[in-house]
Each structure stands twice: as structure tokens, then as C-alpha cells.
Design a protein around this motif. Structure first.
Motif, PDB file in Angstrom:
ATOM      1  N   CYS A 108       0.855  -1.181   0.000  1.00 52.47           N
ATOM      2  CA  CYS A 108       0.000   0.000   0.000  1.00 52.47           C
ATOM      3  C   CYS A 108       0.895   1.237   0.000  1.00 52.47           C
ATOM      4  O   CYS A 108       1.795   1.355   0.831  1.00 52.47           O
ATOM      5  CB  CYS A 108      -0.875  -0.018   1.250  1.00 52.47           C
ATOM      6  N   SER A 163      -5.877   1.747   3.684  1.00 55.02           N
ATOM      7  CA  SER A 163      -6.913   2.770   3.696  1.00 55.02           C
ATOM      8  C   SER A 163      -6.222   4.126   3.750  1.00 55.02           C
ATOM      9  O   SER A 163      -5.130   4.258   4.299  1.00 55.02           O
ATOM     10  CB  SER A 163      -7.865   2.603   4.885  1.00 55.02           C
ATOM     11  N   LEU A 193      -7.304   3.856  -4.158  1.00 55.96           N
ATOM     12  CA  LEU A 193      -8.011   4.423  -3.014  1.00 55.96           C
ATOM     13  C   LEU A 193      -8.114   5.938  -3.102  1.00 55.96           C
ATOM     14  O   LEU A 193      -8.536   6.588  -2.151  1.00 55.96           O
ATOM     15  CB  LEU A 193      -7.307   4.018  -1.721  1.00 55.96           C
TER      16      LEU A 193
END
Length: 117
Positions: free
Chosen positions: A30, A57, A115
Motif C-alpha cells: 500500500c 486505507s 483508493l
């Protein structure tokens, strides 16, 4: 005695190759995608280097980024995604990719999700 030595050398080679393959297992990463000189990179949190990213996230990444250092890692794309131009739409977006971390490069990179910013 000579056969035993040969066997020991062979076993050492096999175990070293097996351990290097195990270390380079496929993981999710990520980070923020960017390009430099027609090469794709991802800014990953330093603590994720060894283990990959557990979750991805925007809020978690921004919160952790304040406490941890960020490291840029080059992406080596798969044959299906060989063109950096296909990835330009993700510039400065937080993305999740899947691949193997070897020698400072994530190889076999496959896109998982975008995202946003």
C-alpha cells in the motif's frame, strides 16, 4: 568422505535457494504511486518493507505516515501491464498492488485497487 562433502554442499545450495524463494513471497503493498523518468514507483511506509501492508486505507496510511518514514520502491510491471502510461492515471493516488519485493524492486506488480488521493 568426498561423497559426504558433496552432499553437504548440495544441501546447502538447496536450502539457500529455498529460503530466498520463501523470503520473496508475493505480498500486498500500500502506498502512493508516482513516476520519475518513465519509471513507476510507490511510496511505502518503512515498517511495511519486510512484511507487506496488512491493510490499505487512506486514513490509516496518512496517520501512520506521520510516525514512520516513507521509502520509494520501483515497480516492475507484468507483461500485461508493461506500459507506464497505463499507470499514469494513478499518479499521486494511494494504491494497493501485489508483488514480490526483491533487491529494492517490487516485481510482478499487479494492480489491486485505487483508493484515491
Amino acid at each position: 568422505m568426498f561423497k559426504t562433502a558433496k552432499l553437504m554442499v548440495f544441501l546447502c545450495i538447496v536450502f539457500s535457494l529455498a529460503s530466498s524463494v520463501a523470503l520473496a513471497s508475493t505480498k500486498n503493498w500500500c502506498g502512493v504511486y508516482f513516476e520519475n523518468k518513465n519509471q513507476g514507483y510507490i511510496r511505502v511506509l518503512r515498517n511495511d518493507i519486510g512484511a507487506g501492508s496488512e491493510g490499505c486505507s487512506l486514513s490509516d496510511y496518512n496517520e501512520r505516515k506521520e510516525d514512520e518514514r516513507v521509502i520509494s520502491i520501483a515497480l516492475k510491471f507484468t507483461r500485461n501491464n508493461s506500459s507506464v502510461a497505463k499507470w499514469r492515471k494513478f499518479n499521486n493516488h494511494l494504491i494497493e498492488v501485489r508483488g514480490k519485493y526483491r533487491n529494492g524492486i517490487i516485481t510482478g506488480t499487479k494492480f489491486v485497487r485505487d483508493l484515491g488521493r
